[in-house]
Design an enzyme around this catalytic site. Structure first.
Site, short mmCIF file in Angstrom:
data_model
loop_
_atom_site.label_atom_id
_atom_site.label_comp_id
_atom_site.label_asym_id
_atom_site.label_seq_id
_atom_site.Cartn_x
_atom_site.Cartn_y
_atom_site.Cartn_z
CG ASN A 1 40.26 -33.12 -127.24
OD1 ASN A 1 40.36 -32.46 -128.27
ND2 ASN A 1 39.09 -33.45 -126.71
CG HIS B 1 37.92 -35.07 -131.78
ND1 HIS B 1 39.00 -34.23 -131.78
CD2 HIS B 1 37.34 -34.96 -130.55
CE1 HIS B 1 39.07 -33.62 -130.60
NE2 HIS B 1 38.07 -34.05 -129.85
CB CYS C 1 36.08 -31.78 -131.04
SG CYS C 1 36.74 -31.19 -129.47
N1 ACO Z 1 42.83 -38.15 -112.04
C1 ACO Z 1 42.39 -39.04 -111.13
N2 ACO Z 1 41.08 -39.27 -110.92
C2 ACO Z 1 40.19 -38.58 -111.67
C3 ACO Z 1 40.59 -37.63 -112.62
C4 ACO Z 1 41.98 -37.43 -112.80
N3 ACO Z 1 42.47 -36.57 -113.71
N4 ACO Z 1 39.49 -37.11 -113.21
C5 ACO Z 1 38.44 -37.70 -112.64
N5 ACO Z 1 38.86 -38.59 -111.68
C6 ACO Z 1 38.07 -39.45 -110.81
C7 ACO Z 1 36.64 -38.94 -110.67
O1 ACO Z 1 36.56 -38.00 -109.63
C8 ACO Z 1 35.93 -40.24 -110.34
O2 ACO Z 1 36.13 -40.54 -109.00
P1 ACO Z 1 34.91 -41.17 -108.12
O3 ACO Z 1 34.60 -42.48 -108.77
O4 ACO Z 1 35.52 -41.27 -106.78
O5 ACO Z 1 33.81 -40.18 -108.24
C9 ACO Z 1 36.67 -41.30 -111.15
O6 ACO Z 1 37.96 -40.73 -111.43
C10 ACO Z 1 35.99 -41.64 -112.46
O7 ACO Z 1 35.68 -40.42 -113.14
P2 ACO Z 1 34.90 -40.42 -114.50
O8 ACO Z 1 34.60 -39.03 -114.93
O9 ACO Z 1 33.75 -41.37 -114.36
O10 ACO Z 1 35.99 -41.07 -115.46
P3 ACO Z 1 35.81 -41.65 -116.91
O11 ACO Z 1 36.23 -43.05 -116.93
O12 ACO Z 1 34.47 -41.29 -117.50
O13 ACO Z 1 36.91 -40.82 -117.71
C11 ACO Z 1 37.08 -38.96 -119.25
C12 ACO Z 1 36.83 -39.42 -117.81
C13 ACO Z 1 38.48 -39.38 -119.63
C14 ACO Z 1 36.93 -37.46 -119.35
C15 ACO Z 1 36.07 -39.66 -120.20
O14 ACO Z 1 34.78 -39.54 -119.68
C16 ACO Z 1 36.07 -39.10 -121.59
O15 ACO Z 1 37.01 -39.29 -122.35
N6 ACO Z 1 34.97 -38.43 -122.00
C17 ACO Z 1 34.84 -37.92 -123.38
C18 ACO Z 1 35.64 -36.70 -123.64
C19 ACO Z 1 35.51 -36.30 -125.11
O16 ACO Z 1 35.33 -37.14 -125.97
N7 ACO Z 1 35.53 -35.07 -125.45
C20 ACO Z 1 35.41 -34.77 -126.90
C21 ACO Z 1 34.97 -33.53 -127.19
S1 ACO Z 1 35.99 -32.21 -126.61
C22 ACO Z 1 35.40 -30.79 -127.39
O17 ACO Z 1 34.47 -30.79 -128.13
C23 ACO Z 1 36.09 -29.48 -127.06
#
Ligand code: ACO
Length: 338
Positions: free
Chosen positions: A293, A263, A118
């Site tokens: 993304n 990004h 990214c």
């Molecule tokens: N639908 C419903 N529930 C979900 C989903 C989903 N799609 N995905 C995860 N959950 C659940 C998890 O299982 C967890 O449940 P639990 O509490 O019972 O264990 C809960 O939701 C919270 O999950 P988290 O992973 O803690 O959610 P978070 O608030 O961190 O959001 C996300 C996840 C959106 C991926 C976030 O962490 C994020 O944006 N991270 C950064 C991603 C990024 O910036 N990538 C850039 C680079 S990409 C590249 O270089 C190719």
């Protein structure tokens, strides 16, 4: 980084292309255990575009974006000296830039891929600027294109909701030093955290009739893996530092920029970074609700749309930051010159 330049470099025009097929959050909730509400609240994403048929590929997307950028620049493909294709999802491990060169008829151009997930577009713009600012080339096409739908585990709800396919392109041209529009950059890599986000290559246990003679192991690339929480923490803590370092080296205060173009990973990340820099949210460029993304394509697609929407005006300062796998992250500060 303060640049010592022989010539100026500026972005002349942009173009972008996304597949026709749109997949909405509701449709994903029929495949994995998720909901529109969860995806919108946690990410801001509402839909994403995905390659659907065998005729479409990273090459067709990248070529289409490139042709639009060349058209907007009123430039003949034969005038391009260099093509840099930022991608982590080529359709050939040896690279895809040469196929884009052939498809758009830029036969005088040198072409190579640059892999930095990214952050790939930011790194490619900076690389292109070096070739121009040191006087080597005059016209460079930088394309960010990724088709991560090919590498997603569509049964993994933590990643399949996030990514989309797409391509964006910019034409960068030489100009006088006074008209230079690529003002400075700041780049970082932390390979110690590479495991947080990767498409790892894994060796299989091959038991062919020759393996005991040749001692050759072979394997395959796996699905995309991401530790979302760690990548989130990394992005909101490190990206503002990179931006501040870059702006400080240029003697520009955060409040004096017109646009923040990050990004397009997650709406919450865009706002958290802006907050940390006391940049008001009306300066954030965001279109991830429509595309998710798109990795190396996200910044040039958003830039192209912001220009089409006539948001960006002459002399506006745009702070552009990429972050992602590697881990890599960095900033380039651009002044719009048209
Ligand atoms: N639908 C419903 N529930 C979900 C989903 C989903 N799609 N995905 C995860 N959950 C659940 C998890 O299982 C967890 O449940 P639990 O509490 O019972 O264990 C809960 O939701 C919270 O999950 P988290 O992973 O803690 O959610 P978070 O608030 O961190 O959001 C996300 C996840 C959106 C991926 C976030 O962490 C994020 O944006 N991270 C950064 C991603 C990024 O910036 N990538 C850039 C680079 S990409 C590249 O270089 C190719």
């Amino acid at each position: 980084m303060v640049l010592s330049i022989l010539k100026g470099a500026r972005i002349l025009a942009t173009g972008s292309a996304v597949p026709d097929l749109s997949i909405k959050n509701e449709e994903l909730s029929q495949i994995v255990n998720t909901s529109n509400e969860w995806i919108v609240n946690r990410t801001g994403i509402q839909e994403r575009r995905i390659l659907k048929n065998k005729e479409e590929s990273i090459i067709t997307l990248a070529s289409s974006a490139s042709i639009k950028a060349l058209k907007n620049a009123s430039m003949n493909p034969l005038d391009i000296d260099l093509i840099i294709l930022a991608t982590s999802s080529p359709n050939d491990l040896f690279g895809s830039a040469a196929q884009v060169q052939a498809k758009i008829g830029a036969k005088k151009a040198v072409a190579f891929d640059l892999t930095a997930a990214c952050s790939g577009f930011v790194l490619s713009v900076i690389t292109a600027a070096q070739f121009i600012q040191n006087g080597s080339y005059n016209n460079i096409l930088v394309v960010g294109a990724d088709v991560l739908s090919k590498w997603i585990d569509w049964s993994d709800r933590s990643t399949c909701i996030l990514f989309g396919d797409g391509a964006g392109a910019v034409v960068i041209q030489s100009c006088s030093k006074e008209e230079n529009g690529i003002l400075g950059f700041q780049l970082n890599t932390n390979g110690k955290e590479a495991q947080q986000l990767s498409i790892p290559y894994k060796e299989n246990d091959i038991d062919s009739k020759h393996s005991h003679l040749l001692h050759i192991n072979q394997g395959r690339f796996q699905h995309l893996y991401m530790n979302g929480k760690e990548v989130y923490k990394f992005a909101v803590s490190q990206v503002p530092i990179s931006i501040l370092k870059c702006l400080t080296s240029l003697n520009i205060l955060p409040e004096n920029i017109q646009w923040l173009l990050l990004h397009q990973a997650n709406e919450r990340i865009l706002h958290a970074v802006a907050n940390r820099l006391s940049i008001t949210s009306n300066k954030i460029i965001s279109n991830l609700n429509k595309y998710g993304n798109t990795s190396a394509a996200s910044i040039p697609i958003a830039l192209d749309e912001a220009l089409k929407d006539k948001k960006i005006k002459k002399d506006d300062i745009i702070v552009v930051s990429g972050f992602g796998a590697g881990l890599t992250w960095g900033t380039v500060v651009i002044q719009w010159k048209y």
